[in-house]
Design a protein around this motif. Structure first.
Motif, PDB file in Angstrom:
ATOM      1  N   ALA A   1       0.827  -1.207   0.000  1.00 55.61           N
ATOM      2  CA  ALA A   1       0.000   0.000   0.000  1.00 55.61           C
ATOM      3  C   ALA A   1       0.862   1.258   0.000  1.00 55.61           C
ATOM      4  CB  ALA A   1      -0.927  -0.008   1.212  1.00 55.61           C
ATOM      5  N   SER A   2       1.956   1.252   0.756  1.00 58.07           N
ATOM      6  CA  SER A   2       2.833   2.424   0.820  1.00 58.07           C
ATOM      7  C   SER A   2       3.503   2.691  -0.520  1.00 58.07           C
ATOM      8  CB  SER A   2       3.894   2.230   1.908  1.00 58.07           C
ATOM      9  OG  SER A   2       3.304   2.208   3.188  1.00 58.07           O
ATOM     10  N   ILE A   3       3.908   1.629  -1.203  1.00 58.59           N
ATOM     11  CA  ILE A   3       4.529   1.809  -2.513  1.00 58.59           C
ATOM     12  C   ILE A   3       3.531   2.396  -3.500  1.00 58.59           C
ATOM     13  CG2 ILE A   3       5.508   0.567  -4.484  1.00 58.59           C
ATOM     14  CD1 ILE A   3       6.835  -1.308  -2.396  1.00 58.59           C
ATOM     15  N   LYS A   4       2.288   1.925  -3.456  1.00 55.86           N
ATOM     16  CA  LYS A   4       1.258   2.495  -4.333  1.00 55.86           C
ATOM     17  C   LYS A   4       1.055   3.977  -4.054  1.00 55.86           C
ATOM     18  CE  LYS A   4      -1.767  -1.538  -5.104  1.00 55.86           C
ATOM     19  NZ  LYS A   4      -3.147  -2.048  -4.895  1.00 55.86           N
ATOM     20  N   ALA A   5       0.986   4.334  -2.782  1.00 64.71           N
ATOM     21  CA  ALA A   5       0.644   5.701  -2.407  1.00 64.71           C
ATOM     22  C   ALA A   5       1.818   6.657  -2.456  1.00 64.71           C
ATOM     23  CB  ALA A   5       0.031   5.708  -1.007  1.00 64.71           C
ATOM     24  N   PHE A   6       2.972   6.212  -1.932  1.00 62.31           N
ATOM     25  CA  PHE A   6       4.098   7.117  -1.736  1.00 62.31           C
ATOM     26  C   PHE A   6       5.286   6.826  -2.651  1.00 62.31           C
ATOM     27  CE2 PHE A   6       2.346   6.500   2.727  1.00 62.31           C
ATOM     28  CZ  PHE A   6       1.507   7.604   2.664  1.00 62.31           C
ATOM     29  N   GLY A   7       5.253   5.677  -3.337  1.00 63.58           N
ATOM     30  CA  GLY A   7       6.373   5.295  -4.183  1.00 63.58           C
ATOM     31  C   GLY A   7       7.508   4.646  -3.430  1.00 63.58           C
ATOM     32  N   MET A   8       7.356   4.466  -2.125  1.00 66.33           N
ATOM     33  CA  MET A   8       8.413   3.892  -1.302  1.00 66.33           C
ATOM     34  C   MET A   8       7.801   3.314  -0.042  1.00 66.33           C
ATOM     35  SD  MET A   8      11.878   5.756   0.135  1.00 66.33           S
ATOM     36  CE  MET A   8      11.255   6.406   1.671  1.00 66.33           C
ATOM     37  N   ASP A   9       8.396   2.240   0.446  1.00 65.82           N
ATOM     38  CA  ASP A   9       7.949   1.615   1.691  1.00 65.82           C
ATOM     39  C   ASP A   9       9.049   1.737   2.729  1.00 65.82           C
ATOM     40  OD1 ASP A   9       7.310  -0.236   3.780  1.00 65.82           O
ATOM     41  OD2 ASP A   9       8.281  -1.823   2.625  1.00 65.82           O
TER      42      ASP A   9
ATOM     43  N   PHE B   1       7.152  13.182  -2.444  1.00 64.13           N
ATOM     44  CA  PHE B   1       7.037  11.741  -2.289  1.00 64.13           C
ATOM     45  C   PHE B   1       7.881  11.051  -3.361  1.00 64.13           C
ATOM     46  CE2 PHE B   1       3.257  13.588  -0.363  1.00 64.13           C
ATOM     47  CZ  PHE B   1       3.297  12.992   0.884  1.00 64.13           C
ATOM     48  N   ALA B   2       8.113   9.754  -3.197  1.00 64.07           N
ATOM     49  CA  ALA B   2       9.032   9.017  -4.072  1.00 64.07           C
ATOM     50  C   ALA B   2       8.329   8.497  -5.323  1.00 64.07           C
ATOM     51  CB  ALA B   2       9.672   7.872  -3.299  1.00 64.07           C
ATOM     52  N   THR B   3       7.454   9.319  -5.862  1.00 62.77           N
ATOM     53  CA  THR B   3       6.735   9.000  -7.092  1.00 62.77           C
ATOM     54  C   THR B   3       7.322   9.825  -8.233  1.00 62.77           C
ATOM     55  OG1 THR B   3       5.117  10.710  -6.545  1.00 62.77           O
ATOM     56  CG2 THR B   3       4.597   8.450  -5.863  1.00 62.77           C
ATOM     57  N   PRO B   4       7.046   9.471  -9.488  1.00 62.78           N
ATOM     58  CA  PRO B   4       7.645  10.218 -10.598  1.00 62.78           C
ATOM     59  C   PRO B   4       7.374  11.718 -10.557  1.00 62.78           C
ATOM     60  CG  PRO B   4       6.747   8.153 -11.400  1.00 62.78           C
ATOM     61  CD  PRO B   4       6.336   8.263  -9.956  1.00 62.78           C
ATOM     62  N   ASP B   5       6.175  12.124 -10.123  1.00 65.72           N
ATOM     63  CA  ASP B   5       5.853  13.555 -10.079  1.00 65.72           C
ATOM     64  C   ASP B   5       5.956  14.155  -8.681  1.00 65.72           C
ATOM     65  OD1 ASP B   5       3.656  12.450  -8.845  1.00 65.72           O
ATOM     66  OD2 ASP B   5       2.186  13.181 -10.306  1.00 65.72           O
ATOM     67  N   GLY B   6       6.401  13.329  -7.704  1.00 66.17           N
ATOM     68  CA  GLY B   6       6.565  13.832  -6.350  1.00 66.17           C
ATOM     69  C   GLY B   6       5.286  13.953  -5.550  1.00 66.17           C
ATOM     70  N   ARG B   7       4.159  13.530  -6.119  1.00 70.84           N
ATOM     71  CA  ARG B   7       2.872  13.622  -5.429  1.00 70.84           C
ATOM     72  C   ARG B   7       2.452  12.250  -4.903  1.00 70.84           C
ATOM     73  NH1 ARG B   7      -0.934  17.857  -7.008  1.00 70.84           N
ATOM     74  NH2 ARG B   7       0.193  19.554  -8.023  1.00 70.84           N
ATOM     75  N   ALA B   8       1.770  12.251  -3.769  1.00 69.47           N
ATOM     76  CA  ALA B   8       1.208  11.011  -3.242  1.00 69.47           C
ATOM     77  C   ALA B   8      -0.038  10.633  -4.028  1.00 69.47           C
ATOM     78  CB  ALA B   8       0.870  11.176  -1.769  1.00 69.47           C
ATOM     79  N   ARG B   9      -0.306   9.345  -4.089  1.00 68.21           N
ATOM     80  CA  ARG B   9      -1.422   8.826  -4.876  1.00 68.21           C
ATOM     81  C   ARG B   9      -2.586   8.409  -3.974  1.00 68.21           C
ATOM     82  NH1 ARG B   9       1.637  10.630  -8.286  1.00 68.21           N
ATOM     83  NH2 ARG B   9       2.650   9.470  -9.978  1.00 68.21           N
ATOM     84  N   PHE B  10      -3.757   8.986  -4.181  1.00 65.55           N
ATOM     85  CA  PHE B  10      -4.984   8.398  -3.656  1.00 65.55           C
ATOM     86  C   PHE B  10      -5.325   7.193  -4.529  1.00 65.55           C
ATOM     87  CE2 PHE B  10      -5.691  12.596  -1.772  1.00 65.55           C
ATOM     88  CZ  PHE B  10      -6.336  12.284  -0.581  1.00 65.55           C
ATOM     89  N   VAL B  11      -5.736   6.108  -3.908  1.00 63.32           N
ATOM     90  CA  VAL B  11      -6.103   4.895  -4.651  1.00 63.32           C
ATOM     91  C   VAL B  11      -7.476   4.445  -4.177  1.00 63.32           C
ATOM     92  CG1 VAL B  11      -5.485   2.505  -5.185  1.00 63.32           C
ATOM     93  CG2 VAL B  11      -3.674   4.215  -4.828  1.00 63.32           C
TER      94      VAL B  11
ATOM     95  N   ALA C   1      -2.072  20.439  -3.659  1.00 66.36           N
ATOM     96  CA  ALA C   1      -0.648  20.698  -3.870  1.00 66.36           C
ATOM     97  C   ALA C   1       0.200  19.441  -3.880  1.00 66.36           C
ATOM     98  CB  ALA C   1      -0.139  21.653  -2.788  1.00 66.36           C
ATOM     99  N   ARG C   2      -0.227  18.388  -3.144  1.00 68.09           N
ATOM    100  CA  ARG C   2       0.704  17.288  -2.899  1.00 68.09           C
ATOM    101  C   ARG C   2       0.176  15.906  -3.288  1.00 68.09           C
ATOM    102  NH1 ARG C   2       4.590  17.221   1.965  1.00 68.09           N
ATOM    103  NH2 ARG C   2       5.568  15.993   0.306  1.00 68.09           N
ATOM    104  N   THR C   3      -1.020  15.816  -3.865  1.00 68.44           N
ATOM    105  CA  THR C   3      -1.595  14.503  -4.171  1.00 68.44           C
ATOM    106  C   THR C   3      -2.227  14.481  -5.551  1.00 68.44           C
ATOM    107  OG1 THR C   3      -3.864  14.881  -3.371  1.00 68.44           O
ATOM    108  CG2 THR C   3      -2.200  14.334  -1.710  1.00 68.44           C
TER     109      THR C   3
END
Length: 673
Positions: A135-143, A535-545, A231-233
């Motif tokens: 779940a953390s990898i999906k949301a933040f790009g990193m666990d 966040f550790a995602t390509p665009d730096g934003r956290a993902r709501f899933v 701003a962040r998601t």
């Protein structure tokens, strides 16, 4: 010994600092943040007794008989060669543990993939944090279990803990919760729930519906941090739409949690200037555990918590090195540095460090339960090497797992006591334990710590690194046995990966009392709070899933009308192979029990102290009844430190994390005749 040696506790993921003095006297350290107040639990205080336990193994055993080391190593290497030659490299499995040092975990993964060439490697940490990790990898790009120092919790206004009982599993943790108000989600009124400002007591297996309901309320009452979300998601609109049907009254019907209590929780979280949401095994050990954690992360994101100093989401890791154990190669789909094994660039990098062609590395293998379930079957492993785990007690559907293990052509275990699984082995290697070896551990904060060797091992005992090197040499390969050199190689292998340890050294760990990863250079200070800027995602934003609730894998019915939930007790740890050999801990918790609500006990004509038989579709277990209104009327609770509870549990798997549904199954309860 003449001087005290600084090291860390052998048990949970707090990795409390301790000193071992003359006559193995244990004293807490005050320079390690996890227990800087000088706290230890009773397991930590008694851990020195593990080193002198009379049941210690000190000689290799071949079919139950003591033999010389060379005899045992030659036998295992010969059998492995024959099995691989006849059935292929995947006929040999490797099963590791979340208590192994980073050096051992790394070497185990390298041994499996280079020396054996097998894809069939996983570890018991799959049963710990895998759902939260996914779940953390999906949301933040990193666990990274808790992406903030544990000391941050004390500064917050409120902490919501879903499915954790830290007061019993890791008591010094509670010292960090004395300031904030606690909201605890648990079907039991556990020792942690008794400390809470608000206890939400859902039907087992409905944590996901509860999280959806809490977020529905936050949205409906205009409590979303819209500026943060913008701003962040990304993905909030889709989640908002997906929650339309989870109105409060429906959630109450599904979970049993009153609407007014849900409102209390939602409003309190939204009103807090600093707040945390933490999840534990109670929310995660389900066939929908990844979605459940995702729902709590969605709630945290809507409130604007992750990536802010003093607020956030985190997972309370259980095993001592549950975090580091999966970062460096024990997990079926990962290479060192938390790299994916099917990523061509990751394979090239790690293969370069190992000096082998990238194409020679196997691909992803089976997850932990699937691996155990395949043992001895057509196309499944014919041999298994087991390090730091006791699946006969700890795996779900444990009776079935024991049958699969018994069907192997070869079982090899490394242990320092004769665990229930070791007793089934063809070969048992006696190995060093925590205070007899040096190595690093990564605690629940992502802080890399150093365990120092404090005492020499008994004569005849070698380290797991020595065992692996001895087997590798006989199979035509070379592995390092010096922990410092292994860690230096691990640093190179992890460089550039999500879990980058390349800037961490033993010297830095000692001087700085631990270093947070990622740490990409020796000049880098480490990263205690990795998401403050992005966040550790390509665009730096956290993902709501978006996720949806679904029923438990096994509903109660006329034949099995009661829910079973399992967990830990204060005095014991994991499968109990260590703690059930410490006299004071056995005295504190001598036997398993079945916790039953007074109304259910009256209905079943059960009194306190009666022997109770609990039966599921997979097996039965017997234990003494404890009558308590701390448990729901429709639920019984059993601790899993003894043989029995996991005979009953359901191996239904989460489709993403492959986590079994340990925390809820349907059972029948009756007084034993």
């Amino acid at each position: 010994m003449t001087d005290a040696v600084k090291t860390h506790c052998p048990y949970c993921a707090l990795q409390c600092g301790m000193e071992i003095g003359p006559e193995l006297a244990i004293q807490p350290r005050t320079d390690i943040p996890a227990n800087a107040s000088g706290a230890l639990c009773q397991k930590g205080w008694t851990s020195g007794e593990l080193l002198t336990n009379g049941e210690r193994l000190t000689s290799p055993l071949l079919h139950g008989e003591p033999v010389e080391w060379d005899v045992a190593l030659d036998y295992v290497a010969s059998r492995l060669s024959a099995i691989r030659a006849e059935h292929g490299p995947d006929a040999v499995a490797v099963f590791g543990g979340g208590g192994l040092t980073n050096e051992k975990a790394y070497t185990l993964g390298k041994f499996a993939r280079v020396t054996l060439g097998t894809s069939q490697i996983d570890y018991n940490g799959r049963f710990c944090m895998s759902s939260a990790a996914a779940a953390s990898i999906k949301a933040f790009g990193m666990d990274r279990g808790m992406p903030f120092p544990i000391t941050d919790l004390a500064e917050s206004d409120i902490v919501l803990l879903a499915g954790g009982n830290v007061a019993e599993t890791m008591p010094p943790f509670v010292r960090h919760l004395s300031g904030p108000r606690m909201i605890v989600i648990d079907p039991r009124r556990s020792q942690t729930a008794k400390l809470a400002w608000l206890h939400l007591q859902p039907t087992p297996g409905t944590d996901l519906a509860l999280a959806l309901g809490l977020l529905h309320m936050v949205i409906a009452e205009g409590l979303v941090d819209e500026e943060y979300v913008a701003a962040r998601t990304t993905g909030f609109d889709e989640v908002r739409t997906s929650l339309a049907s989870w109105w409060p009254e429906r959630v109450e019907r599904v979970t049993g949690v009153p609407v007014y209590r849900m409102r209390q929780a939602a409003r309190a979280m939204a009103a807090a200037s600093k707040a945390y949401i933490l999840t534990g095994r109670g929310a995660e050990q389900h066939a929908k555990g990844t979605d459940t954690v995702t729902a709590f992360i969605n709630l945290a994101l809507a409130l604007g918590l992750p990536g802010r100093h003093g607020s956030g989401y985190g997972c309370v890791t259980g095993q001592g090195n549950g975090q580091g154990g999966r970062e460096h190669g024990q997990k079926a789909d990962q290479l060192p540095g938390y790299r994916k094994i099917d990523d061509p660039a990751a394979r090239e990098h790690v293969a370069g460090v190992w000096g082998v062609p990238a194409e020679s590395l196997p691909g992803p293998g089976r997850s932990a339960y699937e691996l155990l379930d395949a043992l001895g079957t057509p196309g499944g492993p014919r041999a298994m090497l087991l390090f730091g785990s006791n699946p006969v007690i700890s795996a779900p559907a444990a009776e079935h797992v024991a049958e699969r293990i018994a069907s192997l052509d070869l079982l090899v275990t490394c242990d320092f006591v004769m665990s229930e699984t070791a007793a089934m082995a063809d070969v048992v290697f006696p190995v060093t334990q925590w205070a007899e070896e040096t190595g690093t551990m990564t605690n629940l904060e992502g802080r890399v710590l150093l365990r120092n060797r404090a005492v020499p091992p008994p004569d005849g005992v070698r380290s797991d690194l020595d065992v692996l090197a001895g087997l590798a040499e006989r199979l035509g390969h070379r592995l390092e046995t010096d922990p410092v050199k292994v860690f230096d190689e691990l640093r190179r292998a992890s460089k550039g990966g999500p879990a980058d340890y390349s800037g961490i050294t033993y010297e830095r760990i000692t001087e700085e009392k631990g270093v947070f990863w990622p740490c990409p250079s020796t000049e880098h200070p480490g990263t205690p709070r990795p998401f403050l800027d992005s966040f550790a995602t390509p665009d730096g934003r956290a993902r709501f899933v978006p996720v949806q609730h679904r029923p438990v894998a096994e509903e109660i019915d006329e034949d099995y009308p009661v829910y079973l939930s399992t967990g830990r007790v204060l005095a014991h740890y994991q499968s109990g192979a260590q703690t059930r050999r410490i006299a004071s801990l056995v005295k504190a918790a001598p036997e398993p029990f079945v916790e039953i609500h007074p109304d259910l006990a009256e209905q079943l004509d059960i009194s306190a102290g009666d022997v109770v038989r609990v039966t599921s579709k997979r097996g039965e277990a017997k234990a003494v009844a404890r009558i308590s209104d701390a448990i729901r009327r429709d639920t019984v609770f059993m601790p899993f430190h003894w043989e029995g509870a996991n005979r009953l549990t359901n191996p239904a798997l989460d489709p993403t994390s492959r986590m079994p549904e340990f925390k809820v199954c349907a059972v029948r309860v009756e007084r034993d005749s």
